[in-house]
Design an enzyme around this catalytic site. Structure first.
Site, PDB file in Angstrom:
ATOM      1  N   THR A 206       0.846  -1.203   0.000  1.00 49.83           N
ATOM      2  CA  THR A 206       0.000   0.000   0.000  1.00 49.83           C
ATOM      3  C   THR A 206       0.877   1.246   0.000  1.00 49.83           C
ATOM      4  OG1 THR A 206      -1.975   1.000   1.011  1.00 49.83           O
ATOM      5  CG2 THR A 206      -0.315   0.164   2.526  1.00 49.83           C
ATOM      6  N   ASN A 207       0.318   2.387   0.296  1.00 48.56           N
ATOM      7  CA  ASN A 207       1.091   3.631   0.370  1.00 48.56           C
ATOM      8  C   ASN A 207       0.533   4.508   1.490  1.00 48.56           C
ATOM      9  OD1 ASN A 207      -1.047   5.406  -0.767  1.00 48.56           O
ATOM     10  ND2 ASN A 207      -0.759   4.074  -2.540  1.00 48.56           N
ATOM     11  N   HIS A 208       1.088   5.700   1.651  1.00 52.04           N
ATOM     12  CA  HIS A 208       0.748   6.532   2.818  1.00 52.04           C
ATOM     13  C   HIS A 208      -0.510   7.385   2.679  1.00 52.04           C
ATOM     14  CE1 HIS A 208       4.325   5.546   5.021  1.00 52.04           C
ATOM     15  NE2 HIS A 208       5.090   5.865   4.005  1.00 52.04           N
ATOM     16  N   ALA A 274      -4.449   7.488  -4.539  1.00 56.09           N
ATOM     17  CA  ALA A 274      -3.077   7.068  -4.798  1.00 56.09           C
ATOM     18  C   ALA A 274      -3.148   5.579  -5.157  1.00 56.09           C
ATOM     19  CB  ALA A 274      -2.210   7.299  -3.564  1.00 56.09           C
TER      20      ALA A 274
END
Ligand code: CTP
Length: 396
Positions: A206-208, A274
């Site tokens: 995943t990402n932030h 995102a």
């Protein structure tokens, strides 16, 4: 937000009356004009002096005051909305039967504006057949009911009947009475948050992204009157307005499917999510055990949702986002062209207090008409409003 709006609060005798101090504060801070009437028994629970100080207006209780007649008809006509909160069982029964034995009831009965009520009572009273009947009756008169909440009650019991919290009442008022019509009949699809690409049953990539920017956009466009479909990856927040349609997804593939489903009927697409660029080529069905010191995971490119929908574009105004660390403007312009967007909202990770997790953001909007619009560092809500204004200007 409520500049110039006239809100008349009617307070009845309930322990929850003390919470109207906070509600008054929220309304006044949002620049609403607030006037308050209360019943005699409400005075036992909250001080008229505090309320008149906060609302900057005399709190009215009786039909006459120092030999002056309180003009209930003028009050009822002055207001854009009347909010009866907390609404006691007793006043509910009077409203259902048109009993006019105090100023608050006289104002209610002569009010020509919308009326919303926030009931507050003990659970058994709330579930009593007469209460249910009275609620249905006042609903049939066109009054709106702000649902009670479940929680600790003044009796010490736990259950239904708690008055909605002041913030919830404030949000309800804004959503139900003061939505603008700028984007009326427009359908907006917004993606927000990260995606989560499974590796095995316990791990993922995943990402932030926190979804704050996308959710602020959904709220802003909704308050401009649009129908909003929010396609949201896994985040810890949700939009505050109940009328926003939310589809929760996890993976990029699910986000693509959900977004594509709504795209054909949409007037505006905003891709603020995102989206993961790569997902595991094979998702293991059992937990992958550790073996070698080094291990490579095979990844496959996900569908570029913005580019794919850019190809399907008919009437839609498409807003893409770009998060860049270097060659910021060149890369963003490339994305604008390659993905057939109408504009790209560029945020640079090099700007302090902007980007993932922050409540603030600093953006530049690059339009396909060649215009470049730079904005200061602002709260994400204000940034959302800037983007909404840009869309309205270019698209409506
Ligand atoms: N985007 C998308 N689908 C993807 C990846 C990105 O729709 N699979 C969208 C994003 O929502 C954003 C825009 O494309 O609106 C640009 O995303 P960004 O991550 O900045 O760029 P990428 O196209 O992924 O390119 P790169 O990672 O090389 O910068």
């Amino acid at each position: 937000m409520l500049a110039g709006k006239k809100i008349l609060i009617g307070i009845t005798g309930s322990i929850a009356a003390y919470k109207i101090i906070l509600l008054t504060r929220l309304l006044v801070k949002a620049n609403a004009e607030v006037k308050i009437v209360m019943t005699a028994s409400a005075q036992q629970f909250v001080s008229p002096l505090v309320l008149s100080t906060l609302s900057k207006s005399e709190v009215l209780i009786d039909l006459s005051n120092n030999n002056n007649w309180a003009n209930h008809v003028a009050l009822g006509r002055w207001a854009d909305i009347m909010l009866i909160t907390p609404l006691s069982c007793n006043t509910l029964a009077k409203m259902a039967n048109g009993i006019c034995d105090n100023l608050l009831m006289a104002v209610y009965l002569s009010a020509t504006c919308h009326v919303a009520v926030a009931p507050a009572m003990d659970e058994d009273m709330w579930h009593h057949p007469s209460t249910k009947r009275n609620i249905e009756t006042i609903k049939s008169f066109g009054n709106k009911i702000i649902n009670v909440e479940k929680g600790e009650l003044a009796s010490g019991l736990f259950g239904d009947g708690r008055m909605a919290e002041p913030e919830a009442i404030f949000t309800y008022v804004i959503e139900n009475f003061f939505r603008a019509k700028t984007l009326n009949n427009k359908t907006v699809v917004i993606t927000a948050g990260p995606t989560r690409e499974a590796i095995d049953p316990v791990r993922y990539i995943t990402n932030h992204s926190t979804g704050k920017m996308g959710i602020a956009l959904a709220e802003s466009l909704y308050m401009h009157g649009a129908d909003v479909h929010l396609i949201c990856g896994p985040v810890n927040i949700q939009p505050k307005y109940k009328g926003i349609n939310v589809t929760n997804i996890e993976s990029a593939k699910q986000m693509f499917e959900a977004t594509e489903k709504h795209f054909a009927n949409a007037d505006i697409l905003i891709m603020s999510a995102a989206v993961a660029d790569y997902a595991a080529t094979v998702i293991a069905d059992k937990k992958i055990k550790k073996k070698e010191d080094e291990w490579a995971l095979a990844l496959t490119k996900t569908t570029d949702i913005l580019a794919a929908l850019g190809k399907q574009k008919t009437k839609q105004f498409i807003v893409g986002f770009a998060l860049e660390t270097n060659n910021v403007k060149e890369n963003a312009m490339q994305k604008l062209k390659n993905k057939n967007a109408d504009c790209i909202v560029l945020n640079s990770l090099t700007d302090e207090n902007a980007g993932f997790g922050y409540d603030t953001n600093k953006i530049t909007i690059l339009g396909k008409d060649g215009e470049e619009r730079n904005f200061e560092l602002k709260s994400k809500n204000q940034v959302a409003e800037d983007i909404a204004q840009y869309i309205i200007e270019k698209n409506v």
